[in-house]
Design an enzyme around this catalytic site. Structure first.
Site, PDB file in Angstrom:
ATOM      1  N   GLY A  89      40.502  36.789 -13.425  1.00 33.20           N
ATOM      2  CA  GLY A  89      41.777  36.336 -13.964  1.00 33.20           C
ATOM      3  C   GLY A  89      42.376  35.188 -13.185  1.00 33.20           C
ATOM      4  CB  ALA A  90      44.574  33.910 -11.341  1.00 34.30           C
ATOM      5  CG  LEU A  91      41.459  32.996 -16.812  1.00 36.00           C
ATOM      6  CD1 LEU A  91      41.175  33.053 -18.305  1.00 36.00           C
ATOM      7  CD2 LEU A  91      40.205  33.347 -16.012  1.00 36.00           C
ATOM      8  CG  HIS A  92      41.255  27.840 -11.748  1.00 36.41           C
ATOM      9  ND1 HIS A  92      39.964  27.362 -11.875  1.00 36.41           N
ATOM     10  CD2 HIS A  92      41.213  28.750 -10.740  1.00 36.41           C
ATOM     11  CE1 HIS A  92      39.184  27.932 -10.978  1.00 36.41           C
ATOM     12  NE2 HIS A  92      39.915  28.794 -10.283  1.00 36.41           N
TER      13      HIS A  92
ATOM     14  N   GLY B 162      38.561  25.501 -13.658  1.00 33.76           N
ATOM     15  CA  GLY B 162      37.204  25.885 -13.288  1.00 33.76           C
ATOM     16  C   GLY B 162      36.669  26.976 -14.196  1.00 33.76           C
ATOM     17  CG  HIS B 163      38.364  30.873 -14.104  1.00 34.70           C
ATOM     18  ND1 HIS B 163      39.488  30.691 -13.340  1.00 34.70           N
ATOM     19  CD2 HIS B 163      37.601  31.781 -13.419  1.00 34.70           C
ATOM     20  CE1 HIS B 163      39.423  31.446 -12.264  1.00 34.70           C
ATOM     21  NE2 HIS B 163      38.294  32.120 -12.284  1.00 34.70           N
TER      22      HIS B 163
ATOM     23  CE  LYS C 142      36.141  27.622  -5.909  1.00 35.51           C
ATOM     24  NZ  LYS C 142      36.458  28.650  -4.876  1.00 35.51           N
TER      25      LYS C 142
ATOM     26  CD  GLN D 148      30.494  35.619  -7.030  1.00 38.21           C
ATOM     27  OE1 GLN D 148      31.342  36.308  -6.488  1.00 38.21           O
ATOM     28  NE2 GLN D 148      30.784  34.799  -8.032  1.00 38.21           N
TER      29      GLN D 148
ATOM     30  NE  ARG E 218      41.517  35.031  -2.124  1.00 36.93           N
ATOM     31  CZ  ARG E 218      40.415  35.599  -2.609  1.00 36.93           C
ATOM     32  NH1 ARG E 218      39.461  34.821  -3.095  1.00 36.93           N
ATOM     33  NH2 ARG E 218      40.262  36.909  -2.618  1.00 36.93           N
TER      34      ARG E 218
END
Length: 272
Positions: free
Chosen positions: A28-31, A33-34, A145, A149, A183
């Protein structure tokens, strides 16, 4: 767009889909990049599923699980505008039971990000495997990024023989070069200005390599010199299997940086 809260709902719908499915897992907290991941999934697939789930098992004690940015209504609107077909928003009690089969990440999960966050990648792989099982995607989309992961998820898919194509997508940056991150909202205006030294050091390293420099020690020293005023947690130059190298190997090298700004860790990298 249909919003789904339970595993049963999504599984029942998935049984009816016979065409390609693109899946974008997020916290969530989509920007932007998402959004770039979702747009790529929309381009490549007939059906797009996005998940929003702040996964507790990848947070260590004392980390920002409770404070992690949550923008549920804004996220729904973004997904709708991006023409997502199904948005999966489960609760923690939906995704986890009292007794869990645990996933153990390989040894390379305990270097770099895993060195300061032991067990972090166990939680990442655990939730991603669960989400893969529920959504059964044809293609799954992850940003470069989070390079370590991405590497571990790709290895999991290979090792567990999952019929899923992992699509890696380029880092999206602000106009001034700062890599997008949920963040970033934690940064003060002064910290945000200071954070630009991260991308500047990576650009400088890239320019040095373009001129023919391949010595990792020289390149790392250039990066550290540019970031000398920052609280740098690590600068690593590795191959794409995350082995340390002494010389740059074009098309097989990643330069990774993590720096701290107060309680906020920012990571960035460049793939060469």
């Amino acid at each position: 767009m249909k919003i789904l809260k339970t595993i049963e709902e999504l599984q029942n719908i998935r049984k009816t889909i016979t065409s390609n499915v693109g899946f974008v897992p997020t916290m969530g907290a989509l920007h932007d990049g998402h959004i770039s991941l979702i747009k790529q999934a929309r381009k490549d697939n007939d059906i797009v599923i996005v998940s929003i789930f702040v996964n507790p098992t990848q947070f260590l004690p004392g980390e920002d699980l409770d404070a992690y940015p949550r923008k549920e209504e804004a996220d729904k609107k973004i997904c709708e505008l991006c023409k997502v077909d199904y948005l999966f928003m489960p609760k923690i009690s939906t995704m986890y039971s009292k007794e869990e089969i645990l996933i153990k990440a390989p040894n390379k999960s305990y270097i770099l990000e895993g060195l300061s966050r032991p067990g972090h990648f166990d939680g990442v792989l655990q939730v991603v495997l669960k989400l893969f099982g529920i959504t059964q995607p044809t293609n799954a989309y992850f940003g470069k990024k989070d390079a370590q992961q991405l590497s571990l998820i790709s290895q999991m898919v290979k090792n567990l023989f999952l019929p899923i194509n992992i699509v890696s997508c380029e880092i999206v940056r602000e106009s001034d070069g700062l890599a997008l991150s949920s963040r970033n909202i934690y940064l003060s205006s002064k910290q945000r200005e200071e954070a630009l030294l991260i991308s500047r050091s990576l650009y400088s390293a890239g320019a040095l390599i373009a001129k023919g420099e391949v010595d990792v020690k020289i390149i790392k020293n250039r990066i550290l010199e540019i970031m000398r005023t920052l609280d740098v947690e690590y600068v690593a130059i590795v191959d794409r299997d995350f082995n340390e190298i002494k010389e740059i190997e074009l098309k097989n090298t990643i330069i990774l940086i993590v720096a701290k700004f107060g309680n906020t860790r920012l990571l960035d990298n460049i793939w060469l």
